[in-house]
Design a protein around this motif. Structure first.
Motif, PDB file in Angstrom:
ATOM      1  N   GLU A   1       0.832  -1.193   0.000  1.00  0.00           N
ATOM      2  CA  GLU A   1       0.000   0.000   0.000  1.00  0.00           C
ATOM      3  C   GLU A   1       0.871   1.249   0.000  1.00  0.00           C
ATOM      4  N   GLY A   2       0.464   2.219  -0.756  1.00  0.00           N
ATOM      5  CA  GLY A   2       1.210   3.475  -0.824  1.00  0.00           C
ATOM      6  C   GLY A   2       1.270   3.992  -2.242  1.00  0.00           C
ATOM      7  N   GLU A   3       1.910   5.125  -2.398  1.00  0.00           N
ATOM      8  CA  GLU A   3       2.004   5.762  -3.712  1.00  0.00           C
ATOM      9  C   GLU A   3       2.978   5.020  -4.619  1.00  0.00           C
ATOM     10  N   ILE A   4       2.616   4.947  -5.892  1.00  0.00           N
ATOM     11  CA  ILE A   4       3.551   4.531  -6.934  1.00  0.00           C
ATOM     12  C   ILE A   4       3.602   5.693  -7.910  1.00  0.00           C
ATOM     13  N   THR A   5       4.662   6.468  -7.829  1.00  0.00           N
ATOM     14  CA  THR A   5       4.712   7.725  -8.575  1.00  0.00           C
ATOM     15  C   THR A   5       5.060   7.542 -10.042  1.00  0.00           C
ATOM     16  N   ASN A   6       5.780   6.475 -10.352  1.00  0.00           N
ATOM     17  CA  ASN A   6       6.220   6.273 -11.742  1.00  0.00           C
ATOM     18  C   ASN A   6       6.238   4.782 -12.035  1.00  0.00           C
ATOM     19  N   GLY A   7       5.045   4.170 -12.028  1.00  0.00           N
ATOM     20  CA  GLY A   7       4.930   2.737 -12.261  1.00  0.00           C
ATOM     21  C   GLY A   7       5.156   2.376 -13.717  1.00  0.00           C
ATOM     22  N   ASN A   8       5.709   1.183 -13.918  1.00  0.00           N
ATOM     23  CA  ASN A   8       6.045   0.759 -15.274  1.00  0.00           C
ATOM     24  C   ASN A   8       6.054  -0.768 -15.322  1.00  0.00           C
ATOM     25  N   VAL A   9       5.197  -1.332 -16.160  1.00  0.00           N
ATOM     26  CA  VAL A   9       5.182  -2.775 -16.395  1.00  0.00           C
ATOM     27  C   VAL A   9       5.916  -3.045 -17.696  1.00  0.00           C
ATOM     28  N   GLN A  10       6.838  -4.022 -17.699  1.00  0.00           N
ATOM     29  CA  GLN A  10       7.640  -4.320 -18.881  1.00  0.00           C
ATOM     30  C   GLN A  10       7.606  -5.813 -19.176  1.00  0.00           C
ATOM     31  N   ILE A  11       7.666  -6.145 -20.474  1.00  0.00           N
ATOM     32  CA  ILE A  11       7.842  -7.529 -20.905  1.00  0.00           C
ATOM     33  C   ILE A  11       8.994  -7.595 -21.891  1.00  0.00           C
TER      34      ILE A  11
ATOM     35  N   ILE B   1      -0.059   5.603  -9.108  1.00  0.00           N
ATOM     36  CA  ILE B   1      -1.072   5.517  -8.058  1.00  0.00           C
ATOM     37  C   ILE B   1      -0.792   6.643  -7.077  1.00  0.00           C
ATOM     38  N   ASN B   2      -1.680   7.628  -7.066  1.00  0.00           N
ATOM     39  CA  ASN B   2      -1.518   8.783  -6.192  1.00  0.00           C
ATOM     40  C   ASN B   2      -2.281   8.581  -4.888  1.00  0.00           C
ATOM     41  N   SER B   3      -1.841   9.268  -3.860  1.00  0.00           N
ATOM     42  CA  SER B   3      -2.606   9.260  -2.619  1.00  0.00           C
ATOM     43  C   SER B   3      -3.938   9.960  -2.873  1.00  0.00           C
ATOM     44  N   THR B   4      -5.019   9.393  -2.333  1.00  0.00           N
ATOM     45  CA  THR B   4      -6.357   9.919  -2.585  1.00  0.00           C
ATOM     46  C   THR B   4      -6.746  10.903  -1.497  1.00  0.00           C
TER      47      THR B   4
ATOM     48  N   ILE C   1      -5.462   5.173 -13.110  1.00  0.00           N
ATOM     49  CA  ILE C   1      -4.027   4.937 -12.910  1.00  0.00           C
ATOM     50  C   ILE C   1      -3.259   5.165 -14.209  1.00  0.00           C
ATOM     51  N   PHE C   2      -3.966   5.251 -15.336  1.00  0.00           N
ATOM     52  CA  PHE C   2      -3.342   5.610 -16.610  1.00  0.00           C
ATOM     53  C   PHE C   2      -4.415   6.119 -17.550  1.00  0.00           C
ATOM     54  N   ASP C   3      -4.010   6.805 -18.595  1.00  0.00           N
ATOM     55  CA  ASP C   3      -4.895   7.216 -19.680  1.00  0.00           C
ATOM     56  C   ASP C   3      -4.160   6.982 -20.996  1.00  0.00           C
ATOM     57  N   PHE C   4      -4.919   6.961 -22.096  1.00  0.00           N
ATOM     58  CA  PHE C   4      -4.318   6.792 -23.418  1.00  0.00           C
ATOM     59  C   PHE C   4      -4.089   8.155 -24.067  1.00  0.00           C
ATOM     60  N   THR C   5      -3.038   8.248 -24.853  1.00  0.00           N
ATOM     61  CA  THR C   5      -2.640   9.531 -25.439  1.00  0.00           C
ATOM     62  C   THR C   5      -3.632  10.043 -26.483  1.00  0.00           C
ATOM     63  N   ASP C   6      -4.436   9.164 -27.072  1.00  0.00           N
ATOM     64  CA  ASP C   6      -5.349   9.597 -28.131  1.00  0.00           C
ATOM     65  C   ASP C   6      -6.693  10.066 -27.587  1.00  0.00           C
ATOM     66  N   GLU C   7      -6.836  10.139 -26.269  1.00  0.00           N
ATOM     67  CA  GLU C   7      -8.084  10.573 -25.662  1.00  0.00           C
ATOM     68  C   GLU C   7      -7.947  12.004 -25.133  1.00  0.00           C
ATOM     69  N   ILE C   8      -9.097  12.674 -25.006  1.00  0.00           N
ATOM     70  CA  ILE C   8      -9.119  13.985 -24.351  1.00  0.00           C
ATOM     71  C   ILE C   8      -9.374  13.729 -22.873  1.00  0.00           C
ATOM     72  N   ASN C   9      -8.349  13.945 -22.065  1.00  0.00           N
ATOM     73  CA  ASN C   9      -8.431  13.618 -20.649  1.00  0.00           C
ATOM     74  C   ASN C   9      -8.588  14.877 -19.815  1.00  0.00           C
ATOM     75  N   GLN C  10      -9.327  14.729 -18.704  1.00  0.00           N
ATOM     76  CA  GLN C  10      -9.639  15.850 -17.824  1.00  0.00           C
ATOM     77  C   GLN C  10      -9.260  15.492 -16.395  1.00  0.00           C
TER      78      GLN C  10
ATOM     79  N   THR D   1       5.070  19.572  -6.827  1.00  0.00           N
ATOM     80  CA  THR D   1       4.439  18.465  -7.554  1.00  0.00           C
ATOM     81  C   THR D   1       3.157  18.077  -6.831  1.00  0.00           C
ATOM     82  N   LEU D   2       2.028  18.172  -7.545  1.00  0.00           N
ATOM     83  CA  LEU D   2       0.725  17.923  -6.930  1.00  0.00           C
ATOM     84  C   LEU D   2       0.274  16.481  -7.089  1.00  0.00           C
ATOM     85  N   LYS D   3       0.548  15.883  -8.241  1.00  0.00           N
ATOM     86  CA  LYS D   3       0.199  14.489  -8.499  1.00  0.00           C
ATOM     87  C   LYS D   3       0.947  14.022  -9.732  1.00  0.00           C
ATOM     88  N   ASN D   4       0.786  12.756 -10.062  1.00  0.00           N
ATOM     89  CA  ASN D   4       1.402  12.171 -11.257  1.00  0.00           C
ATOM     90  C   ASN D   4       0.313  11.640 -12.183  1.00  0.00           C
ATOM     91  N   ILE D   5       0.550  11.788 -13.467  1.00  0.00           N
ATOM     92  CA  ILE D   5      -0.400  11.307 -14.480  1.00  0.00           C
ATOM     93  C   ILE D   5       0.377  10.459 -15.481  1.00  0.00           C
TER      94      ILE D   5
END
Length: 639
Positions: A277-287, A302-305, A504-513, A568-572
């Motif tokens: 449990e806790g923040e993951i500021t720069n998560g990355n899954v790799q194969i 994963i930001n603190s809520t 926890i993530f968004d896609f680059t081709d979307e308009i995100n808010q 730094t307020l949060k990570n996206i």
């Protein structure tokens, strides 16, 4: 039909008059010579004149042939192999540089192969309009075209084939020229391109680069279970397989988990990984995968809520609200209407107006301002509510107004399971539980926005944007709704929807808010930063927060820090869409004319044959020299 590259030189054929003029007007003067035997001289004179005339005609002919051969040689006559060879050909070349071109090929990857073949095979005299998924170059010669092609890199942008054709057509200036559209791609079948209709245009050529036969593995999606702190990872393969891939989860450079994932004769698989449990500021899954590279990584954060700040303004008893918002996810506060501090309203995320008889002008204006500042308002009316003042507030909040009060008992029997507020609340549609009821309610026209309805189809709860209104008082004398199992998920989800939930993530081709809780000075802005990149998104200020949007930003895959006033307020986190991961390609047998799908080499070899010409200037030059030599011999040896 013979043609000339330099027809202007044909005007020099007038030089043929020069030897004719010289022949007709001989300038040489004859000397008189005395002979003793005149009879013999007459015989010699006749013979000499005849041979001299023949020699002159031969020399004249040779001179004229020499001049004509030289003039025609400079005019460069030729016979084209086809009608195309006599026209100027202009190419509009589209090179697909999307991520699917990362597949391995016989010359590195598909994009590298396409670039090398175009550079090697483009005609040296070609005029080219050249474009990719994001770049465009016009009126290039062969040398400049080669330079621009070699500089092309992969792009996350995609261009549909129909759009590429339309873009190519718009580049041609002279519509009467021999214009050819050349599309170079792997031709993934990821959209509904009608190739049969497209290829009715004979000027369009499809040049396909084909990959090596390899399976592509990709990270298709992620999902985070906040309650269980587990990360669900969805993997895909381009075909069914029993192979295994090595998967690693990082927070920046810190390895959080590593595991072998098996595809058990399937094209997809899922794996769950528990996270502390806790923040993951720069998560990355790799194969690990040798095919397409861009889909081997998936970024998340994963930001603190922050706690959801709930304010209940009551005139009737509101202990049920305290029970619902008692857990640590909320910061709950309640106050009577008499003790309300209006200055604190804008510090809240949601205001619940419970059983207030009259909405004063000051409260009305404060609620409207609060709603405009991205707050959420919930109205539970008093049984004796003053409708005129209520309706002013309801209309300003885009909610339906109250009509006359109905004093008969009604059960709340209908649930709009499709409403976003009730997503994932019920595992199935419930039809047989004890329905709550009200003894009196206000009529309102809710339309399609109704969430809960009475048995007579009148609305009990409806919404507009993030504002909600109930049709009846929750007092124990009027309703048993506070004892119903519906009240907890309804109010709980209303409160959670009052704050923009960050994925926890968004896609680059979307308009995100995103909504960022920050109080900025007038000259400060919110920025998105990643390494050396700094982006300033569209932003809308509220009293205690800023809403940011990402349309038209050059977002790359990765994790950005949301910064304001040096903090730094949060990570996206962003990821490229996975549309390029599928290895389903256009096949020649899917076209009516299979020859329309060619390789780059075959196309330009065919172009070379079509534009081939038989040139005769060298032959004419040889004849001119030959005639010149014959003239010299004639002058020397003919008597």
């Amino acid at each position: 039909m013979m043609q000339f590259k330099n027809p202007v030189y044909l005007y020099f054929l007038f030089l043929l008059l020069v030897p004719i003029i010289i022949h007709l007007f001989q300038l040489r003067r004859f000397k008189k010579t005395a002979f003793t035997n005149v009879a013999l001289l007459k015989v010699l004179s006749v013979q000499s004149r005849k041979s001299s005339q023949i020699k002159k005609w031969i020399v004249l002919s040779l001179r004229m042939l020499t001049i004509a051969s030289f003039v025609l040689a400079f005019a460069q006559p030729f016979i084209p192999a086809s009608t195309e060879a006599s026209q100027k050909t202009v190419y509009a070349v589209y090179l697909d540089n999307s991520f699917s071109m990362q597949m391995p090929s016989k010359r590195g990857n598909l994009l590298t192969q396409a670039k090398q073949e175009l550079v090697e095979l483009i005609p040296e005299n070609a005029t080219v309009h050249f474009f990719t998924n994001q770049d465009r170059f016009t009126n290039l010669n062969a040398a400049t075209f080669k330079k621009e092609v070699l500089a092309i890199e992969f792009s996350d942008q995609e261009l549909k084939i129909e759009n590429a054709v339309n873009k190519a057509k718009s580049l041609f200036g002279n519509k009467n020229a021999n214009n050819k559209i050349v599309l170079v791609s792997d031709f993934q079948l990821k959209d509904e391109t009608d190739y049969a209709a497209l290829l009715k245009d004979e000027s369009i050529s499809l040049l396909q680069v084909q990959p090596e036969n390899k399976i592509n593995f990709s990270i298709a999606n992620l999902d985070f279970n906040e309650n269980e702190q587990t990360l669900k990872i969805q993997l895909s393969a381009s075909e069914q397989t029993q192979e295994q891939v090595e998967l690693s989860v990082y927070n920046a450079s810190e390895l959080l988990a590593k595991q072998e994932v098996a595809f058990e004769n399937s094209a997809s698989t899922e794996i769950e990984i528990s996270l502390s449990e806790g923040e993951i500021t720069n998560g990355n899954v790799q194969i690990e995968d040798e095919a397409i590279q861009y889909d081997n990584q998936f970024f998340f954060s994963i930001n603190s809520t922050p706690k959801i700040k709930v304010l209940a303004i009551y005139e009737e008893e509101a202990s049920f609200l305290r029970r619902i918002f008692k857990n640590e996810e909320f910061e709950f506060e309640s106050t009577s209407i008499e003790n309300l501090d209006y200055a604190q309203l804008n510090e809240k995320n949601i205001i619940v107006l419970n059983g207030v008889k009259n909405i004063s002008n000051q409260l009305n204006n404060s609620l409207i301002k609060f709603s405009e500042d991205a707050g959420s308002v919930v109205i539970i009316p008093h049984q004796e509510a003053k409708l005129e003042n209520y309706n002013t507030t309801l209309l300003n909040l885009n909610l339906p107004k109250f009509n006359a009060a109905i004093d008969n008992e009604q059960k709340i029997t209908n649930i709009n399971f499709e409403h976003p507020l009730l997503e994932n609340v019920f595992t199935e549609q419930i039809t047989n539980f004890e329905y709550p009821l009200t003894r009196s309610h206000f009529q309102m026209k809710a339309g399609n926005n109704a969430i809960l309805l009475y048995a007579n189809q009148e609305a009990f709860l409806t919404s507009a944007d993030k504002n909600y209104v109930f049709a009846a008082s929750f007092s124990t004398e009027n309703s048993n709704f506070t004892n119903s199992p519906l009240i907890v998920p309804i109010l709980y989800n209303i409160a959670r929807e009052s704050v923009l939930k960050q994925n926890i993530f968004d896609f680059t081709d979307e308009i995100n808010q995103y909504l960022v809780e920050v109080n900025l000075a007038s000259d400060e802005v919110v920025k998105l930063t990643k390494d050396e990149d700094v982006l300033i998104p569209q932003q809308r200020r509220f009293s205690q927060s800023v809403e940011i949007n990402t349309p038209e930003l050059p977002i790359e895959a990765g994790t950005y820090q949301v910064e304001a006033a040096g903090e730094t307020l949060k990570n996206i986190s962003f990821n490229y869409p996975r549309t390029e991961s599928k290895l389903d390609y256009l096949q020649a047998n899917q076209l009516q004319n299979q020859d329309r799908l060619k390789s780059i080499e075959d196309f330009f070899n065919q172009e070379s044959r079509l534009q081939q010409v038989d040139e005769y200037w060298k032959v004419l030059l040889m004849f001119a020299i030959l005639f010149l030599i014959l003239e010299m011999l004639a002058l020397r040896y003919l008597k």
